[in-house]
Design a protein around this motif. Structure first.
Motif, PDB file in Angstrom:
ATOM      1  N   ALA A   1       0.501   5.581  -0.538  1.00 41.37           N
ATOM      2  CA  ALA A   1      -0.149   6.847  -0.761  1.00 41.37           C
ATOM      3  C   ALA A   1       0.555   7.695  -1.251  1.00 41.37           C
ATOM      4  O   ALA A   1       1.835   7.822  -1.383  1.00 41.37           O
ATOM      5  CB  ALA A   1      -0.358   7.362   0.911  1.00 41.37           C
TER       6      ALA A   1
ATOM      7  N   ALA B   1      -0.913   1.707   5.568  1.00 41.15           N
ATOM      8  CA  ALA B   1      -0.245   2.238   4.276  1.00 41.15           C
ATOM      9  C   ALA B   1       1.259   1.906   4.583  1.00 41.15           C
ATOM     10  O   ALA B   1       1.512   2.187   5.816  1.00 41.15           O
ATOM     11  CB  ALA B   1      -0.303   3.426   3.670  1.00 41.15           C
TER      12      ALA B   1
ATOM     13  N   ALA C   1       4.434   6.538   1.965  1.00 43.98           N
ATOM     14  CA  ALA C   1       3.742   7.514   1.454  1.00 43.98           C
ATOM     15  C   ALA C   1       4.888   8.281   0.781  1.00 43.98           C
ATOM     16  O   ALA C   1       5.868   8.651   1.160  1.00 43.98           O
ATOM     17  CB  ALA C   1       3.267   8.025   2.556  1.00 43.98           C
TER      18      ALA C   1
ATOM     19  N   LEU D   1       0.817   6.834   8.576  1.00 45.95           N
ATOM     20  CA  LEU D   1       1.203   5.545   8.142  1.00 45.95           C
ATOM     21  C   LEU D   1       1.231   4.790   9.448  1.00 45.95           C
ATOM     22  O   LEU D   1       1.350   3.372   9.415  1.00 45.95           O
ATOM     23  CB  LEU D   1       2.705   5.733   7.631  1.00 45.95           C
ATOM     24  CG  LEU D   1       3.079   6.347   6.301  1.00 45.95           C
ATOM     25  CD1 LEU D   1       4.575   6.502   6.140  1.00 45.95           C
ATOM     26  CD2 LEU D   1       2.250   5.501   5.269  1.00 45.95           C
TER      27      LEU D   1
ATOM     28  N   ASP E   1      -1.262  -1.590  -4.058  1.00 46.27           N
ATOM     29  CA  ASP E   1      -2.711  -0.582  -3.702  1.00 46.27           C
ATOM     30  C   ASP E   1      -2.207   0.817  -3.622  1.00 46.27           C
ATOM     31  O   ASP E   1      -1.702   1.238  -2.528  1.00 46.27           O
ATOM     32  CB  ASP E   1      -3.173  -0.945  -2.263  1.00 46.27           C
ATOM     33  CG  ASP E   1      -4.680  -0.411  -1.980  1.00 46.27           C
ATOM     34  OD1 ASP E   1      -4.740   0.686  -2.411  1.00 46.27           O
ATOM     35  OD2 ASP E   1      -4.885  -0.870  -1.073  1.00 46.27           O
TER      36      ASP E   1
ATOM     37  N   GLN F   1      -2.814   4.630  -3.186  1.00 42.20           N
ATOM     38  CA  GLN F   1      -3.817   5.346  -2.523  1.00 42.20           C
ATOM     39  C   GLN F   1      -3.804   6.813  -2.996  1.00 42.20           C
ATOM     40  O   GLN F   1      -2.791   7.309  -2.218  1.00 42.20           O
ATOM     41  CB  GLN F   1      -3.766   5.076  -1.056  1.00 42.20           C
ATOM     42  CG  GLN F   1      -4.103   3.624  -0.890  1.00 42.20           C
ATOM     43  CD  GLN F   1      -3.950   3.297   0.784  1.00 42.20           C
ATOM     44  OE1 GLN F   1      -3.631   4.308   1.733  1.00 42.20           O
ATOM     45  NE2 GLN F   1      -4.540   2.144   1.235  1.00 42.20           N
TER      46      GLN F   1
ATOM     47  N   ARG G   1       0.779  -1.202   0.045  1.00 41.50           N
ATOM     48  CA  ARG G   1       0.016   0.034   0.126  1.00 41.50           C
ATOM     49  C   ARG G   1       0.889   1.306  -0.009  1.00 41.50           C
ATOM     50  O   ARG G   1       1.532   1.448   0.831  1.00 41.50           O
ATOM     51  CB  ARG G   1      -0.809  -0.031   0.995  1.00 41.50           C
ATOM     52  CG  ARG G   1      -1.894  -1.102   1.089  1.00 41.50           C
ATOM     53  CD  ARG G   1      -2.650  -1.097   2.500  1.00 41.50           C
ATOM     54  NE  ARG G   1      -3.785  -2.080   2.557  1.00 41.50           N
ATOM     55  CZ  ARG G   1      -5.253  -1.827   2.216  1.00 41.50           C
ATOM     56  NH1 ARG G   1      -5.455  -0.803   2.131  1.00 41.50           N
ATOM     57  NH2 ARG G   1      -5.945  -2.900   2.251  1.00 41.50           N
TER      58      ARG G   1
END
Length: 302
Positions: free
Chosen positions: A96, A138, A141, A133, A123, A125, A94
C-alpha cells in the motif's frame, strides 16, 4: 479434503479477480477452482465471496479470512524458501502506498524492480485511505509520518520537509502572511485526509486553518495552489515544479516544522517474506539517492 489446496484456490481467486484466471494460474481449470472455493466455504460455514457475472467480491468475513489465509500461505512459502537459500524472491507482494508518493517516486522505479526480480508479482495499492495491514492482506505499507500502531514495525526510508506555499497571483490579491497566526486570515487549502485535520504544524506551534476549498487529493492541492485558490501546506517535493518556475513562493520559511519521516511498515509478529525484504531493500536504496527525500542527510551524503 486438502485444505491447503482449497485455501490456495481461494487466495488466487481473490488476487486475480476471477475463477477462470485463478484456474489458468494454477493449472486446474475454472470449474475446479469454483468447486474448491465452494468446498472451503462449506467447511468454514461462511460465505467468503460474492459472485456475479462480472467479478468476485470479498464479503466482510472473506476479507478477514483472506488476510489469515495469505499469512498462512506466505509462511509455508517462506519455510520452504528458507531451506533453499539460492531461491530468488518470488510470489505476490501487496504494497500500500500514498497516491502522491507513488506517482512521484515509487512508480518510476517499478520497472527496474520487476526486471531485477522476475519471480515477483507486485500489487501496488495506491490510495490515501488507511490500510490495515493486520486485516487487509497487504504485506507492506509505505506511510508518511510517525508510527503509532504498536502491532507494526517500521523501517525509515526517507525524510522530507513540509512547506507553506502560495501563487504570486494569490499573494498580490490577499497579501503575504508573516507569522503562522496570519494564516487564520487567509484562504487555506485543506487536505481532508491529513491526520491532523485542518491543523498545520509550523515550527513549534500548531495553527488551525480554514478556507473555501477542501480536497482529499494531494494532486488537487497542488493544482489548486497553482491556480491561486489559496495557501497550501505539504511536502516540498509536491510543489517543487512551481517553486522552480517561479509560479509559487515559499512562505513562513523561518517557521520550519520538524522533518517528516517516510517509512515502510509491516506486521511485527509475522515473518517477512523474501520478496518483502527485497522490496524494502530496493526502495530504500532508490529513495536514498533522491535529494527531496533525504532532507536529514548531509549534502555530501546524499
Amino acid at each position: 479434503m486438502d485444505r491447503f489446496l482449497l485455501m490456495t484456490c481461494f487466495a488466487r481467486a481473490v488476487e486475480t479477480g476471477s475463477f477462470s484466471a485463478a484456474g489458468r494460474d494454477l493449472g486446474l481449470g475454472q470449474p475446479n477452482v469454483s468447486r474448491y472455493v465452494a468446498a472451503l466455504e462449506a467447511h468454514v460455514q461462511t460465505r467468503l465471496l460474492h459472485r456475479s457475472t462480472r467479478r468476485l467480491a470479498l464479503t466482510p468475513e472473506g476479507e478477514r479470512y483472506y488476510a489469515e489465509v495469505r499469512r498462512i500461505l506466505d509462511a509455508v512459502d517462506d519455510a520452504e524458501s528458507s531451506l533453499r537459500d539460492t531461491v530468488a524472491p518470488s510470489g505476490l507482494l501487496r504494497v500500500a502506498c500514498p497516491t502522491a508518493l507513488a506517482h512521484a517516486f515509487v512508480l518510476p522505479w517499478v520497472p527496474t524492480f520487476l526486471d531485477r526480480y522476475p519471480g515477483i508479482e507486485l500489487d501496488l495499492q495506491i490510495g490515501d485511505r488507511y490500510v490495515n495491514l493486520v486485516d487487509e492482506g497487504a504485506e507492506l505499507a509505505i506511510r508518511i509520518g510517525h508510527l503509532e500502531d504498536s502491532a507494526l514495525r517500521a523501517r525509515r526510508i526517507g525524510m522530507f520537509e513540509r512547506v507553506c506555499v502560495a501563487s504570486r497571483e494569490y499573494l498580490a490579491r490577499r497579501g503575504t502572511p508573516l507569522t503562522p497566526d496570519d494564516l487564520q486570515h487567509h484562504d487555506c487549502i485543506v487536505y481532508t485526509l491529513l491526520s491532523s485535520g485542518s491543523t498545520w504544524r509550523l515550527s513549534d506551534q500548531e495553527v488551525a486553518v480554514s478556507g473555501r476549498l477542501r480536497v482529499n487529493s494531494p494532486q488537487a492541492v497542488q493544482e489548486a495552489v497553482r491556480s491561486g485558490v489559496g495557501i497550501a501546506h505539504g511536502p516540498r517535493w509536491l510543489f517543487e515544479a512551481g517553486l522552480t518556475d517561479g509560479s509559487l513562493r515559499l512562505l513562513l520559511s523561518e517557521y520550519v516544522p520538524p522533518l517528516v519521516p517516510i517509512q515502510i511498515l509491516y506486521v511485527a509478529n509475522r515473518l517477512l517474506s523474501k520478496r518483502a525484504v527485497a522490496f524494502m531493500d530496493f526502495i530504500s536504496e532508490a529513495f536514498s539517492i533522491v535529494p527531496a527525500l533525504s532532507a536529514d542527510r548531509p549534502a555530501n551524503d546524499k
